[in-house]
Design a protein around this motif. Sequence first.
Motif, PDB file in Angstrom:
ATOM      1  N   ASN A  47       0.801  -1.224   0.000  1.00 40.35           N
ATOM      2  CA  ASN A  47       0.000   0.000   0.000  1.00 40.35           C
ATOM      3  C   ASN A  47       0.836   1.278   0.000  1.00 40.35           C
ATOM      4  OD1 ASN A  47      -3.021  -0.524   0.238  1.00 40.35           O
ATOM      5  ND2 ASN A  47      -2.247  -1.930   1.795  1.00 40.35           N
ATOM      6  N   MET A  48       2.141   1.159  -0.069  1.00 38.49           N
ATOM      7  CA  MET A  48       3.001   2.339   0.005  1.00 38.49           C
ATOM      8  C   MET A  48       2.923   3.188  -1.258  1.00 38.49           C
ATOM      9  SD  MET A  48       4.554   2.556   2.953  1.00 38.49           S
ATOM     10  CE  MET A  48       5.866   3.700   2.546  1.00 38.49           C
ATOM     11  N   HIS A  49       3.019   4.510  -1.063  1.00 40.56           N
ATOM     12  CA  HIS A  49       3.018   5.452  -2.177  1.00 40.56           C
ATOM     13  C   HIS A  49       4.288   6.296  -2.232  1.00 40.56           C
ATOM     14  CE1 HIS A  49      -1.297   4.693  -1.366  1.00 40.56           C
ATOM     15  NE2 HIS A  49      -1.448   4.844  -2.667  1.00 40.56           N
ATOM     16  N   VAL A  50       4.844   6.621  -1.085  1.00 40.32           N
ATOM     17  CA  VAL A  50       5.934   7.599  -1.046  1.00 40.32           C
ATOM     18  C   VAL A  50       7.290   6.920  -0.970  1.00 40.32           C
ATOM     19  CG1 VAL A  50       4.456   9.313   0.047  1.00 40.32           C
ATOM     20  CG2 VAL A  50       5.881   7.844   1.477  1.00 40.32           C
ATOM     21  N   GLU A  51       8.307   7.695  -1.314  1.00 36.29           N
ATOM     22  CA  GLU A  51       9.691   7.253  -1.229  1.00 36.29           C
ATOM     23  C   GLU A  51      10.469   8.326  -0.483  1.00 36.29           C
ATOM     24  OE1 GLU A  51      10.672   6.929  -5.333  1.00 36.29           O
ATOM     25  OE2 GLU A  51       9.453   5.140  -5.663  1.00 36.29           O
ATOM     26  N   GLY A  52      11.710   8.042  -0.156  1.00 36.96           N
ATOM     27  CA  GLY A  52      12.539   9.056   0.475  1.00 36.96           C
ATOM     28  C   GLY A  52      12.355   9.126   1.980  1.00 36.96           C
ATOM     29  N   TRP A  53      12.655  10.313   2.540  1.00 37.39           N
ATOM     30  CA  TRP A  53      12.732  10.479   3.992  1.00 37.39           C
ATOM     31  C   TRP A  53      11.390  10.302   4.680  1.00 37.39           C
ATOM     32  CZ3 TRP A  53      17.602  10.385   5.209  1.00 37.39           C
ATOM     33  CH2 TRP A  53      18.560  10.959   4.349  1.00 37.39           C
ATOM     34  N   ILE A  54      10.277  10.612   3.992  1.00 35.49           N
ATOM     35  CA  ILE A  54       8.953  10.580   4.611  1.00 35.49           C
ATOM     36  C   ILE A  54       8.389   9.162   4.662  1.00 35.49           C
ATOM     37  CG2 ILE A  54       7.487  10.863   2.570  1.00 35.49           C
ATOM     38  CD1 ILE A  54       7.296  12.948   5.826  1.00 35.49           C
ATOM     39  N   PHE A  55       9.135   8.219   4.137  1.00 37.32           N
ATOM     40  CA  PHE A  55       8.740   6.806   4.086  1.00 37.32           C
ATOM     41  C   PHE A  55       8.234   6.302   5.438  1.00 37.32           C
ATOM     42  CE2 PHE A  55      10.514   2.623   5.213  1.00 37.32           C
ATOM     43  CZ  PHE A  55       9.915   1.789   4.278  1.00 37.32           C
ATOM     44  N   ASP A  56       8.923   6.637   6.531  1.00 36.41           N
ATOM     45  CA  ASP A  56       8.564   6.142   7.868  1.00 36.41           C
ATOM     46  C   ASP A  56       7.150   6.541   8.274  1.00 36.41           C
ATOM     47  OD1 ASP A  56      11.022   4.942   8.248  1.00 36.41           O
ATOM     48  OD2 ASP A  56      11.900   6.709   9.184  1.00 36.41           O
ATOM     49  N   ILE A  57       6.738   7.757   7.902  1.00 40.01           N
ATOM     50  CA  ILE A  57       5.436   8.261   8.317  1.00 40.01           C
ATOM     51  C   ILE A  57       4.314   7.433   7.699  1.00 40.01           C
ATOM     52  CG2 ILE A  57       3.892  10.250   8.324  1.00 40.01           C
ATOM     53  CD1 ILE A  57       6.392  10.557  10.077  1.00 40.01           C
ATOM     54  N   GLU A  58       4.431   7.151   6.397  1.00 38.60           N
ATOM     55  CA  GLU A  58       3.369   6.366   5.755  1.00 38.60           C
ATOM     56  C   GLU A  58       3.352   4.933   6.270  1.00 38.60           C
ATOM     57  OE1 GLU A  58       1.219   5.679   1.443  1.00 38.60           O
ATOM     58  OE2 GLU A  58       3.375   6.056   1.466  1.00 38.60           O
ATOM     59  N   VAL A  59       4.517   4.392   6.576  1.00 40.16           N
ATOM     60  CA  VAL A  59       4.583   3.053   7.170  1.00 40.16           C
ATOM     61  C   VAL A  59       3.727   3.005   8.439  1.00 40.16           C
ATOM     62  CG1 VAL A  59       6.074   1.459   8.435  1.00 40.16           C
ATOM     63  CG2 VAL A  59       6.795   2.321   6.214  1.00 40.16           C
ATOM     64  N   LEU A  60       3.892   3.984   9.306  1.00 43.66           N
ATOM     65  CA  LEU A  60       3.152   4.010  10.566  1.00 43.66           C
ATOM     66  C   LEU A  60       1.662   4.262  10.339  1.00 43.66           C
ATOM     67  CD1 LEU A  60       5.673   5.990  12.807  1.00 43.66           C
ATOM     68  CD2 LEU A  60       5.197   3.538  12.828  1.00 43.66           C
ATOM     69  N   LEU A  61       1.322   5.122   9.379  1.00 39.77           N
ATOM     70  CA  LEU A  61      -0.096   5.393   9.088  1.00 39.77           C
ATOM     71  C   LEU A  61      -0.825   4.131   8.624  1.00 39.77           C
ATOM     72  CD1 LEU A  61       0.068   8.847   7.243  1.00 39.77           C
ATOM     73  CD2 LEU A  61      -0.954   8.380   9.475  1.00 39.77           C
ATOM     74  N   ILE A  62      -0.176   3.380   7.735  1.00 38.53           N
ATOM     75  CA  ILE A  62      -0.808   2.158   7.225  1.00 38.53           C
ATOM     76  C   ILE A  62      -0.902   1.101   8.329  1.00 38.53           C
ATOM     77  CG2 ILE A  62      -0.598   0.279   5.544  1.00 38.53           C
ATOM     78  CD1 ILE A  62       0.825   2.298   3.702  1.00 38.53           C
ATOM     79  N   ALA A  63       0.148   1.000   9.147  1.00 37.45           N
ATOM     80  CA  ALA A  63       0.114   0.053  10.264  1.00 37.45           C
ATOM     81  C   ALA A  63      -1.032   0.382  11.219  1.00 37.45           C
ATOM     82  CB  ALA A  63       1.450   0.068  11.003  1.00 37.45           C
ATOM     83  N   GLN A  64      -1.238   1.664  11.481  1.00 37.99           N
ATOM     84  CA  GLN A  64      -2.329   2.081  12.362  1.00 37.99           C
ATOM     85  C   GLN A  64      -3.689   1.807  11.731  1.00 37.99           C
ATOM     86  OE1 GLN A  64      -1.257   6.185  13.033  1.00 37.99           O
ATOM     87  NE2 GLN A  64      -0.064   5.711  14.864  1.00 37.99           N
ATOM     88  N   TYR A  65      -3.788   1.972  10.417  1.00 34.66           N
ATOM     89  CA  TYR A  65      -5.046   1.718   9.721  1.00 34.66           C
ATOM     90  C   TYR A  65      -5.492   0.273   9.934  1.00 34.66           C
ATOM     91  CZ  TYR A  65      -8.341   0.983   5.882  1.00 34.66           C
ATOM     92  OH  TYR A  65      -9.451   0.656   5.140  1.00 34.66           O
ATOM     93  N   PHE A  66      -4.543  -0.671   9.894  1.00 31.70           N
ATOM     94  CA  PHE A  66      -4.866  -2.083  10.080  1.00 31.70           C
ATOM     95  C   PHE A  66      -4.841  -2.493  11.561  1.00 31.70           C
ATOM     96  CE2 PHE A  66      -3.367  -2.359   5.584  1.00 31.70           C
ATOM     97  CZ  PHE A  66      -4.510  -2.929   5.046  1.00 31.70           C
TER      98      PHE A  66
END
Length: 285
Positions: A210-229
């Motif tokens: 489900n990832m969309h972003v790359e680079g430094w902000i990668f960690d934030i989306e990882v946590l958002l998706i983990a929280q979603y599930f």
Amino acid sequence: MNNQGDYTFIFYDGIFNTYHIVYVLLNYYTSAPKPRALIESEKYYLSAHLEKRLPLPDISDEPTCNLSVVVPAYNETERLPSMLRETVEYLENKRLKDPIFQYEIIVVDDGSTDGTSKTALKYGQTNLHVDLKVLTLENNRNKGKTILFADADGATKFSDHETLEKRLFEVVDNNGFGVAIGSRAHLVNTEVVCGFKLFTRKSASYIFHNMHVEGWIFDIEVLLIAQYFNMPIVEVPVTWHEIDGSKMSLIKDSIRMAIDLLTIRLCYLSRYWNIREPLPRLKRD
């Protein structure tokens, strides 16, 4: 100003504000990051022990080892060897204590121009007992039972994997979900999340499909998706120290991260991005 003038001003001010809002929305929709499809050469990896390219396994495949260590690297010929030495020393000691423990190291060369892939392959060729794979991406972007992300600079002491693993298994739920994030909150007052992250295989499958972003902000989306599930997430203090040779620009990258963070929030709130459960992968012949 008379009433007619007031209404005229309000009317044109409303048009301007509406135009501005539409412009902002169109801008983030058109510029929002999208997962970049792998080009043909990125569908294969090089093994340090074989002189040919092999198909890149998918995270939906059955695990072939206990731990996959993923090392994203960009122009890291100077720092990568020492990181690999520390990593392999720890993992080999772990294997001596547990004969069934198997691991692999996957160095992801993020479009380097300094020969990072060759450096990683050279290390693997001189350490034949190490299952080391190299995936080389054409352009800079930024498979075990558990999957560990570790920065190539070696800023985090690799032996802290044991602490992450222990805490991860304490919080894994009945669905097989669990994420352990290395934290330096006990050491610094700025950004606290570091590159040390451990996932169960199922968590990694749901997150990275489900990832969309790359680079430094990668960690934030990882946590958002983990929280979603509703995945259990545990923050684990790790040993961390600054390593010379950072590629990060404090001002430039801070601005870029702020913009990316806003983009991520808008894309999810507006449902421009959707999160889905990964589909089962068909078995290959």
